[in-house]
Enzyme design. Structure first.
Site, PDB file in Angstrom:
ATOM      1  N   TYR A   1      71.486 -18.722  -2.713  1.00 27.75           N
ATOM      2  CA  TYR A   1      70.783 -18.970  -3.974  1.00 27.75           C
ATOM      3  C   TYR A   1      71.606 -19.893  -4.863  1.00 27.75           C
ATOM      4  O   TYR A   1      71.077 -20.838  -5.461  1.00 27.75           O
ATOM      5  CB  TYR A   1      70.516 -17.654  -4.700  1.00 27.75           C
ATOM      6  CG  TYR A   1      69.794 -17.815  -6.021  1.00 27.75           C
ATOM      7  CD1 TYR A   1      68.460 -18.205  -6.062  1.00 27.75           C
ATOM      8  CD2 TYR A   1      70.444 -17.580  -7.232  1.00 27.75           C
ATOM      9  CE1 TYR A   1      67.785 -18.355  -7.269  1.00 27.75           C
ATOM     10  CE2 TYR A   1      69.787 -17.719  -8.445  1.00 27.75           C
ATOM     11  CZ  TYR A   1      68.455 -18.106  -8.451  1.00 27.75           C
ATOM     12  OH  TYR A   1      67.795 -18.264  -9.660  1.00 27.75           O
TER      13      TYR A   1
ATOM     14  N   ALA B   1      53.428 -21.278 -12.017  1.00 26.60           N
ATOM     15  CA  ALA B   1      52.952 -21.020 -13.379  1.00 26.60           C
ATOM     16  C   ALA B   1      52.032 -19.814 -13.495  1.00 26.60           C
ATOM     17  O   ALA B   1      51.455 -19.585 -14.558  1.00 26.60           O
ATOM     18  CB  ALA B   1      52.229 -22.261 -13.913  1.00 26.60           C
TER      19      ALA B   1
END
Length: 302
Positions: free
Chosen positions: A174, A23
């Site tokens: 990924y 964050a």
């Protein structure tokens, strides 16, 4: 009906506790910012505490924000963070599993897991399992898995070589990690449903211009710089699907949110569908079992 959903549609979050991983920047920061502006107590769960503190200061003195060290590439750090949060929080209303890495050269986590699978999937799997007892008693609590359109690109769960020890393809690795995020979210929702309090949802940001793209091959970065206005958007817009999955009163467990534009690359959030293989229940269950074995974390839901 038909109105574009924006951050202005996020309802009041006063009294709610939200934990957002990764964050300090990008999608995670924008998600935390809106939640804090709506009154939530927000925990910024970040690898770099100093950067987390800087992010918290940007949210303003009026925001109820704390910083928690969390390195998803270390299960010891994941366990320590979960213990800290148990000591600090009476409950969690919202867990947004946002942090991640994309396309790095082959590296491993502290435990030897391939970095993308270990961070994006196994770290969040363990973190969620260790915190779930703080969510389960809370009606309306949610877990949001942040996925990617990368789950469609050369993606599969390679049970014969989950850690890419035989050969390494960073794009496919990924893709595996983001497919795993979705499969974990769907299987988690299936296990949560009988409890009737907590739900699991997923979201993807489209093509958002964030620091996550720093390992993208140079040729692709050049393409993005030229064509960016056509198929990308900024972090604030990329965070909207996450925020809708996290806060829309009409959202349902098991739903997947993404942008409504061409190819789901940009736009306003709506319910979208993930790839066919992401819904394969047998693979979801096998991945869950393997993830419990690799992390040593058992969930309080069967």
């Amino acid at each position: 009906m038909g109105k574009n959903w924006t951050d202005r549609d996020v309802p009041d979050q006063t009294g709610r506790v939200a934990v957002v991983t990764g964050a300090n920047t990008g999608l995670g920061f924008e998600t935390a910012r809106v939640l804090a502006e709506r009154g939530a107590s927000v925990v910024l769960a970040v690898r770099d505490v100093e950067k987390g503190k800087q992010a918290a200061s940007r949210l303003g003195s009026g925001a109820d924000v704390t910083v928690q060290e969390l390195d998803l590439a270390s299960l010891d750090s994941v366990r320590a963070a979960a213990a800290d949060l148990h000591a600090a929080l009476p409950k969690i209303d919202l867990l947004v599993n946002n942090a991640g890495v994309m396309y790095p050269p082959r590296q491993t986590t502290r435990e030897g897991f391939e970095l993308q699978f270990g961070t994006n999937h196994l770290g969040h799997f363990a973190f969620t399992g260790l915190l779930l007892d703080l969510l389960l008693p809370v009606p309306g609590s949610r877990v949001v898995a942040v996925a990617s359109q990368g789950h469609r690109i050369r993606a599969a769960i390679h049970f014969d070589d989950l850690q890419w020890e035989n050969s390494y393809d960073r794009v496919a690795a990924y893709g595996q990690s983001k497919l795993a995020n979705l499969m974990f979210g769907y299987e988690l929702q299936r296990r949560l449903a009988p409890h009737g309090t907590t739900v699991a949802l997923a979201a993807h940001p489209g093509v958002a211009r964030t620091e996550l793209m720093r390992h993208t091959p140079a040729a692709l970065r050049g393409l993005f710089s030229v064509a960016a206005p056509l198929f990308t958007h900024d972090s604030a817009h990329g965070a909207l699907p996450l925020l809708r999955a996290a806060t829309d009163p009409g959202a349902l467990g098991g739903q997947y949110y993404g942008p409504d534009g061409l190819g789901e690359s940009r736009g306003y959030p709506k319910v979208v569908a993930s790839s066919r293989q992401s819904y394969d229940v047998a693979t979801q269950r096998r991945l869950w079992t393997v993830s419990e074995e690799l992390t040593g974390v058992k969930f309080p839901v069967g």
